[in-house]
Scaffold this active site. Structure first.
Site, PDB file in Angstrom:
ATOM      1  N   TYR A  41      -1.628  -1.034  10.432  1.00 20.95           N
ATOM      2  CA  TYR A  41      -1.727  -1.399   9.011  1.00 20.95           C
ATOM      3  C   TYR A  41      -0.468  -0.956   8.260  1.00 20.95           C
ATOM      4  CZ  TYR A  41      -3.602  -1.325   4.210  1.00 20.95           C
ATOM      5  OH  TYR A  41      -3.800  -1.516   2.868  1.00 20.95           O
ATOM      6  N   SER A  72       0.844  -1.199   0.000  1.00 22.69           N
ATOM      7  CA  SER A  72       0.000   0.000   0.000  1.00 22.69           C
ATOM      8  C   SER A  72       0.870   1.236   0.000  1.00 22.69           C
ATOM      9  CB  SER A  72      -0.884  -0.011   1.253  1.00 22.69           C
ATOM     10  OG  SER A  72      -1.506   1.240   1.462  1.00 22.69           O
TER      11      SER A  72
END
Length: 267
Positions: A149, A136
């Site tokens: 995350y 990401s």
């Protein structure tokens, strides 16, 4: 890599980017195996791409440990492993439950490493294979509310950088997929949280987070695997962020140019 006839395993293939990956690889002529917890959804996707559905709870270590063997017994040797399954965090770290932290660390980081460890010996023996990791933008630049995350995605970035060096003398390749905002339920979950409103307002004002569709990310990924490209990164307007994050790994590669690493003894 030749994708026609290749066997591709996509984790988290029941919806979102994973479902789009399954469809894109199937369109390239690959035999696709979709693995996820939602039996109805993976059966639907597998039926539509003429692939194979393998139900699995990736938060159950025993099921993770047996997944590669299960898939290869049913579908044959895996040529491409797409580590897509993941969880997010959408609140300040001080408010995240211990259980959520452990689940995010497990599913986003431990599971893809273990699955890669299990699939690699066969790929190395056949001297053919490709590992895809779904990272990401948050793996290069941590964002408030996404601390756990972001940590897992940064871990994947460095893991794949090191693995690429280990695989340098083989025909097994890797691709790191690191998108910004993608129109999925995960992004909707983030936008629903009031905590993110000020940050998103600032980023949108600066036009830094254009939205991509899962199908776009999947198409770019399939092309990258076919061409043995090491990265898929969006949005392009944040290229400087990606390149700055990549710089230490490139420096290490330059320092180790010409250094050869033996294949694992059990490979």
């Amino acid at each position: 890599m030749q994708l026609q006839g290749a066997t591709v395993l996509v984790t988290g293939g029941s919806r979102g980017i994973g479902e789009a990956m399954a469809r894109a690889f199937a369109a390239s002529g690959s035999k696709v195996v979709v693995a996820a917890r939602s039996l109805d959804d993976i059966n639907r996707v597998a039926r539509e791409v003429r692939g194979i559905a393998v139900p699995v709870d990736l938060l159950d270590r025993s099921q993770v440990d047996s997944l590669i063997d299960r898939v290869e017994e049913e579908a044959g040797p895996i040529d491409v492993l797409v580590n897509n399954a993941g969880l997010d965090t959408v609140e300040p770290f001080a408010s995240v439950s211990d259980e959520r932290i452990r689940d995010v660390l497990n599913l986003n980081l431990e599971v893809p490493l273990v699955l890669t460890r299990h699939v690699l010996p066969g790929m190395l023996k056949r001297d053919r294979g490709h590992i895809v990791m779904l990272s990401s933008l948050a793996g290069s630049a941590g964002f408030p509310g996404l601390a756990a995350y972001s940590a897992t995605k940064a871990g994947l970035n460095n893991f794949l950088g090191a693995l690429r060096l280990e695989l340098g003398d083989s025909s097994v390749k890797t691709t790191l997929v690191a998108p910004g905002p993608v129109d999925t339920a995960m992004w909707s979950h983030l936008e629903d949280g009031d905590y993110f409103t000020p940050m998103l307002k600032r980023l949108r004002l600066m036009q830094l987070i254009p939205m991509y569709k899962p199908e776009q990310i999947a198409a770019m990924t399939v092309k990258a695997v076919a061409e043995n490209r090491r990265h898929v990164r969006t949005p392009k307007r944040l290229s400087a962020t990606f390149w700055l994050g990549e710089a230490p790994r490139r420096i290490t590669e330059t320092i180790l140019t010409g250094v050869h690493f033996d294949k694992p003894r059990n490979g």
